[in-house]
Design a protein around this motif. Structure first.
Motif, PDB file in Angstrom:
ATOM      1  N   HIS A  41       7.745  -7.971  -8.270  1.00  8.56           N
ATOM      2  CA  HIS A  41       8.505  -6.761  -7.926  1.00  8.56           C
ATOM      3  C   HIS A  41       9.949  -7.060  -7.538  1.00  8.56           C
ATOM      4  CE1 HIS A  41       6.319  -7.966  -4.189  1.00  8.56           C
ATOM      5  NE2 HIS A  41       7.505  -7.806  -3.646  1.00  8.56           N
ATOM      6  N   ASN A  53       2.610   1.791  -0.719  1.00  9.73           N
ATOM      7  CA  ASN A  53       3.175   1.168  -1.915  1.00  9.73           C
ATOM      8  C   ASN A  53       4.263   2.040  -2.536  1.00  9.73           C
ATOM      9  OD1 ASN A  53       1.701  -1.145  -1.716  1.00  9.73           O
ATOM     10  ND2 ASN A  53       0.342  -0.731  -3.444  1.00  9.73           N
ATOM     11  N   ASP A 106       8.035   0.719  -3.015  1.00  6.25           N
ATOM     12  CA  ASP A 106       8.699   0.803  -4.314  1.00  6.25           C
ATOM     13  C   ASP A 106      10.054   1.500  -4.174  1.00  6.25           C
ATOM     14  OD1 ASP A 106       8.707   0.550  -7.268  1.00  6.25           O
ATOM     15  OD2 ASP A 106       8.560   2.730  -7.211  1.00  6.25           O
ATOM     16  N   ASN A 144       4.041 -12.131  -4.442  1.00  2.00           N
ATOM     17  CA  ASN A 144       5.133 -11.214  -4.097  1.00  2.00           C
ATOM     18  C   ASN A 144       6.435 -11.548  -4.819  1.00  2.00           C
ATOM     19  OD1 ASN A 144       3.683  -9.512  -2.291  1.00  2.00           O
ATOM     20  ND2 ASN A 144       3.767 -11.127  -0.748  1.00  2.00           N
ATOM     21  N   TRP A 184      12.511  -7.010 -14.934  1.00  2.00           N
ATOM     22  CA  TRP A 184      11.396  -6.957 -15.879  1.00  2.00           C
ATOM     23  C   TRP A 184      11.531  -8.018 -16.970  1.00  2.00           C
ATOM     24  CZ3 TRP A 184       6.652  -5.663 -15.944  1.00  2.00           C
ATOM     25  CH2 TRP A 184       5.965  -5.466 -17.134  1.00  2.00           C
ATOM     26  N   HIS A 227       1.247  -0.839  -9.406  1.00  2.00           N
ATOM     27  CA  HIS A 227       0.959   0.558  -9.696  1.00  2.00           C
ATOM     28  C   HIS A 227      -0.217   0.632 -10.666  1.00  2.00           C
ATOM     29  CE1 HIS A 227       4.288   1.888  -7.460  1.00  2.00           C
ATOM     30  NE2 HIS A 227       5.201   2.028  -8.410  1.00  2.00           N
ATOM     31  N   ARG A 285      13.779  -0.150  -5.081  1.00  2.00           N
ATOM     32  CA  ARG A 285      14.675   0.432  -6.083  1.00  2.00           C
ATOM     33  C   ARG A 285      16.006   0.851  -5.463  1.00  2.00           C
ATOM     34  NH1 ARG A 285      11.966   0.909 -10.803  1.00  2.00           N
ATOM     35  NH2 ARG A 285       9.686   0.692 -10.648  1.00  2.00           N
ATOM     36  N   MET A 320      14.645  -4.068  -9.357  1.00  4.50           N
ATOM     37  CA  MET A 320      13.415  -4.339  -8.636  1.00  4.50           C
ATOM     38  C   MET A 320      12.505  -3.117  -8.636  1.00  4.50           C
ATOM     39  SD  MET A 320      14.506  -6.867  -5.481  1.00  4.50           S
ATOM     40  CE  MET A 320      15.252  -5.627  -4.440  1.00  4.50           C
ATOM     41  N   GLY A 321      11.228  -3.358  -8.385  1.00  5.12           N
ATOM     42  CA  GLY A 321      10.265  -2.275  -8.282  1.00  5.12           C
ATOM     43  C   GLY A 321       8.853  -2.778  -8.482  1.00  5.12           C
ATOM     44  N   VAL A 322       7.889  -2.074  -7.908  1.00  4.44           N
ATOM     45  CA  VAL A 322       6.480  -2.431  -8.075  1.00  4.44           C
ATOM     46  C   VAL A 322       6.100  -2.254  -9.545  1.00  4.44           C
ATOM     47  CG1 VAL A 322       4.111  -1.844  -7.426  1.00  4.44           C
ATOM     48  CG2 VAL A 322       5.928  -1.826  -5.688  1.00  4.44           C
ATOM     49  N   ARG A 323       5.419  -3.236 -10.108  1.00  5.25           N
ATOM     50  CA  ARG A 323       5.088  -3.228 -11.538  1.00  5.25           C
ATOM     51  C   ARG A 323       3.750  -2.540 -11.793  1.00  5.25           C
ATOM     52  NH1 ARG A 323      10.138  -3.721 -12.629  1.00  5.25           N
ATOM     53  NH2 ARG A 323      11.063  -5.665 -11.824  1.00  5.25           N
TER      54      ARG A 323
END
Length: 198
Positions: A104, A145, A149, A101, A108, A135, A153, A159-162
């Motif tokens: 995210h 999810n 996400d 965890n 990046w 994702h 954001r 931040m964010g689900v990759r």
């Protein structure tokens, strides 16, 4: 201070351990990146005493991790190391790394730095196991999810689900090849790469 506590760690530690027992059976030294509360480290190190489990995290997390490690008093959990992925990394050598965890909540650019620095911290053939949401082809894999996400954001732009494919491209750039992807509870994945694999 009281020990920090993550309910999510308590829920996911069993399924993660079941996979790591197999994949880390021949490993000896693990670097955990972003140890958080320290709960995973205590659980995994107790269940896999053949491993030297090295916690690491940013400075503000270390006191809480120490509370968990001190109470458990395991012989295979040395004091946690301060580690910001963009800063100085421990020399190792490590033959495995684990992170849960974290992708995210990193920028990046820091995800890219993590793979770059891990290529130097792990021995050839070293394993990397990463747990969390991903994702697929740029799209969420579940409504939960997607909602997670959106919350990330809204909290911070970095931040964010990759996306799994984008992470794999980064991994390949630094010599890591995906070995396995395992479905985990709550629409999460455990993804395993090997350094120097073809």
């Amino acid at each position: 201070m009281d020990r920090p506590f993550s309910a999510a760690c308590e829920r996911n530690r069993g399924p993660i351990l079941a996979a790591l027992r197999e994949w880390f059976a021949d490993r000896r030294a693990v670097l955990e990146i972003g140890s958080g509360t320290g709960q995973h480290a205590v659980h995994f190190a107790a269940a896999m005493p053949h491993l030297r489990w090295q916690c690491s995290d940013r400075a503000e997390q270390l006191p809480g991790i120490r509370l968990w490690l001190d109470e458990a008093a395991l012989p295979n959990t040395p004091p946690p190391l301060e580690l910001d992925v963009g800063g100085t990394w421990p020399r190792g050598p490590y033959d495995a790394a684990f992170s849960a965890n974290t992708l995210h909540i990193m920028a990046w650019e820091d995800v890219a730095r993590m793979f770059e620095r891990l290529a130097g911290a792990l021995v050839p053939g070293g394993l990397l196991a990463v747990y969390g949401p991903f994702h697929r082809d740029g799209r969420p894999t579940s409504p939960s999810n997607a909602a997670f996400d959106a919350r990330l954001r809204a909290q911070a732009a970095h931040m964010g689900v990759r996306d799994a494919a984008a992470v794999d491209a980064l991994a390949r750039l630094h010599g890591f090849a995906l070995q396995r992807e395992l479905a985990m509870p709550a629409h999460n994945l455990l993804r395993l790469w090997r350094l120097g694999a073809r």
